[in-house]
Design a protein around this motif. Structure first.
Motif, PDB file in Angstrom:
ATOM      1  N   MET A   1      36.144  38.859  44.571  1.00 31.77           N
ATOM      2  CA  MET A   1      37.105  39.941  44.423  1.00 31.77           C
ATOM      3  C   MET A   1      38.509  39.492  44.839  1.00 31.77           C
ATOM      4  SD  MET A   1      37.452  42.945  43.436  1.00 31.77           S
ATOM      5  CE  MET A   1      38.421  44.362  43.558  1.00 31.77           C
ATOM      6  N   MET A   2      38.584  38.735  45.935  1.00 32.70           N
ATOM      7  CA  MET A   2      39.889  38.271  46.412  1.00 32.70           C
ATOM      8  C   MET A   2      40.552  37.367  45.373  1.00 32.70           C
ATOM      9  SD  MET A   2      42.214  38.369  48.701  1.00 32.70           S
ATOM     10  CE  MET A   2      41.505  39.014  50.175  1.00 32.70           C
ATOM     11  N   PHE A   3      39.748  36.520  44.727  1.00 35.30           N
ATOM     12  CA  PHE A   3      40.289  35.633  43.690  1.00 35.30           C
ATOM     13  C   PHE A   3      40.919  36.444  42.563  1.00 35.30           C
ATOM     14  CE2 PHE A   3      39.741  33.557  39.598  1.00 35.30           C
ATOM     15  CZ  PHE A   3      40.535  32.436  39.800  1.00 35.30           C
ATOM     16  N   ARG A   4      40.247  37.499  42.143  1.00 37.01           N
ATOM     17  CA  ARG A   4      40.780  38.337  41.064  1.00 37.01           C
ATOM     18  C   ARG A   4      42.094  38.989  41.458  1.00 37.01           C
ATOM     19  NH1 ARG A   4      35.725  41.400  38.163  1.00 37.01           N
ATOM     20  NH2 ARG A   4      34.820  39.500  37.296  1.00 37.01           N
ATOM     21  N   VAL A   5      42.178  39.484  42.667  1.00 37.14           N
ATOM     22  CA  VAL A   5      43.413  40.125  43.134  1.00 37.14           C
ATOM     23  C   VAL A   5      44.545  39.109  43.159  1.00 37.14           C
ATOM     24  CG1 VAL A   5      44.522  41.208  45.136  1.00 37.14           C
ATOM     25  CG2 VAL A   5      42.225  41.921  44.444  1.00 37.14           C
ATOM     26  N   ILE A   6      44.291  37.934  43.697  1.00 38.20           N
ATOM     27  CA  ILE A   6      45.318  36.890  43.746  1.00 38.20           C
ATOM     28  C   ILE A   6      45.737  36.484  42.336  1.00 38.20           C
ATOM     29  CG2 ILE A   6      45.751  34.482  44.405  1.00 38.20           C
ATOM     30  CD1 ILE A   6      43.989  35.032  46.891  1.00 38.20           C
ATOM     31  N   SER A   7      44.771  36.350  41.439  1.00 34.04           N
ATOM     32  CA  SER A   7      45.085  35.968  40.060  1.00 34.04           C
ATOM     33  C   SER A   7      45.960  37.017  39.377  1.00 34.04           C
ATOM     34  CB  SER A   7      43.802  35.758  39.261  1.00 34.04           C
ATOM     35  OG  SER A   7      43.095  34.653  39.754  1.00 34.04           O
ATOM     36  N   ILE A   8      45.660  38.277  39.580  1.00 33.43           N
ATOM     37  CA  ILE A   8      46.453  39.346  38.972  1.00 33.43           C
ATOM     38  C   ILE A   8      47.852  39.395  39.587  1.00 33.43           C
ATOM     39  CG2 ILE A   8      46.642  41.859  38.675  1.00 33.43           C
ATOM     40  CD1 ILE A   8      44.613  40.430  36.796  1.00 33.43           C
ATOM     41  N   LEU A   9      47.958  39.205  40.891  1.00 34.02           N
ATOM     42  CA  LEU A   9      49.280  39.158  41.527  1.00 34.02           C
ATOM     43  C   LEU A   9      50.108  37.982  41.005  1.00 34.02           C
ATOM     44  CD1 LEU A   9      48.423  40.096  45.224  1.00 34.02           C
ATOM     45  CD2 LEU A   9      49.658  41.489  43.543  1.00 34.02           C
ATOM     46  N   LEU A  10      49.476  36.829  40.842  1.00 26.01           N
ATOM     47  CA  LEU A  10      50.178  35.670  40.287  1.00 26.01           C
ATOM     48  C   LEU A  10      50.594  35.935  38.840  1.00 26.01           C
ATOM     49  CD1 LEU A  10      48.072  32.751  41.776  1.00 26.01           C
ATOM     50  CD2 LEU A  10      50.503  33.203  42.201  1.00 26.01           C
ATOM     51  N   ALA A  44      41.613  33.834  34.080  1.00 26.02           N
ATOM     52  CA  ALA A  44      40.807  33.455  35.239  1.00 26.02           C
ATOM     53  C   ALA A  44      40.286  34.698  35.960  1.00 26.02           C
ATOM     54  CB  ALA A  44      41.625  32.592  36.192  1.00 26.02           C
ATOM     55  N   ALA A  45      41.116  35.731  36.042  1.00 30.91           N
ATOM     56  CA  ALA A  45      40.709  36.962  36.731  1.00 30.91           C
ATOM     57  C   ALA A  45      39.549  37.644  36.026  1.00 30.91           C
ATOM     58  CB  ALA A  45      41.896  37.911  36.848  1.00 30.91           C
ATOM     59  N   ILE A  46      39.518  37.544  34.708  1.00 33.80           N
ATOM     60  CA  ILE A  46      38.423  38.187  33.968  1.00 33.80           C
ATOM     61  C   ILE A  46      37.320  37.192  33.610  1.00 33.80           C
ATOM     62  CG2 ILE A  46      39.883  40.039  33.076  1.00 33.80           C
ATOM     63  CD1 ILE A  46      39.947  38.546  30.385  1.00 33.80           C
ATOM     64  N   ARG A  47      37.381  36.038  34.237  1.00 36.32           N
ATOM     65  CA  ARG A  47      36.358  34.979  34.088  1.00 36.32           C
ATOM     66  C   ARG A  47      36.229  34.467  32.656  1.00 36.32           C
ATOM     67  NH1 ARG A  47      32.201  37.655  38.270  1.00 36.32           N
ATOM     68  NH2 ARG A  47      33.368  37.073  40.117  1.00 36.32           N
ATOM     69  N   LYS A  48      37.358  34.337  32.008  1.00 35.66           N
ATOM     70  CA  LYS A  48      37.410  33.767  30.660  1.00 35.66           C
ATOM     71  C   LYS A  48      38.339  32.550  30.668  1.00 35.66           C
ATOM     72  CE  LYS A  48      35.444  37.336  28.377  1.00 35.66           C
ATOM     73  NZ  LYS A  48      34.127  37.261  27.857  1.00 35.66           N
TER      74      LYS A  48
END
Length: 119
Positions: A1-10, A44-48
């Motif tokens: 979950m943290m990875f997704r949040v960081i990816s979306i913020l980036l 990356a956030a949506i694992r694609k």
């Protein structure tokens, strides 16, 4: 979950950075770099994740770093102003080049991070 949040913020950062390029003398390649970086983060956030897109980001950022490195190193040697808030002028082109160098470096670091994670 943290990875997704960081990816979306980036991704949001890169979209903002692309938007700020509209008044730049050379906006197209910078907008393309930042939007490509944003897309890699969203995927990356949506694992694609897309390795070819990550490789493209690494290549584009590396080219921009090579183009702007001289200005950045000039600022390191001669500049005594804060690179982020200093006013740009024709007498100090290293300010713009230094900023561009840092922007490309951020894109490169994020792309390498995503590549490493995908690997």
């Amino acid at each position: 979950m943290m990875f997704r949040v960081i990816s979306i913020l980036l991704a949001a950062y890169f979209v903002l950075a692309a938007g700020l390029q509209y008044n730049d003398p050379d906006p197209l390649h910078w907008m393309l770099l930042y939007l490509t970086s944003a897309l890699t983060c969203v995927l990356a956030a949506i694992r694609k994740d897309s390795l070819p897109l990550i490789y493209a980001s690494i290549g584009m950022a590396s080219i921009e770093i090579a183009i702007t490195a001289d200005g950045f190193f000039t600022w390191l040697k001669a500049g005594n102003e804060n690179l982020i808030v200093a006013k740009m002028s024709a007498e100090k082109p290293y300010i713009e080049l230094g900023r561009e160098f840092l922007g490309a470096m951020i894109s490169l670091v994020v792309a390498i991070w995503l590549w490493y994670r995908k690997r």
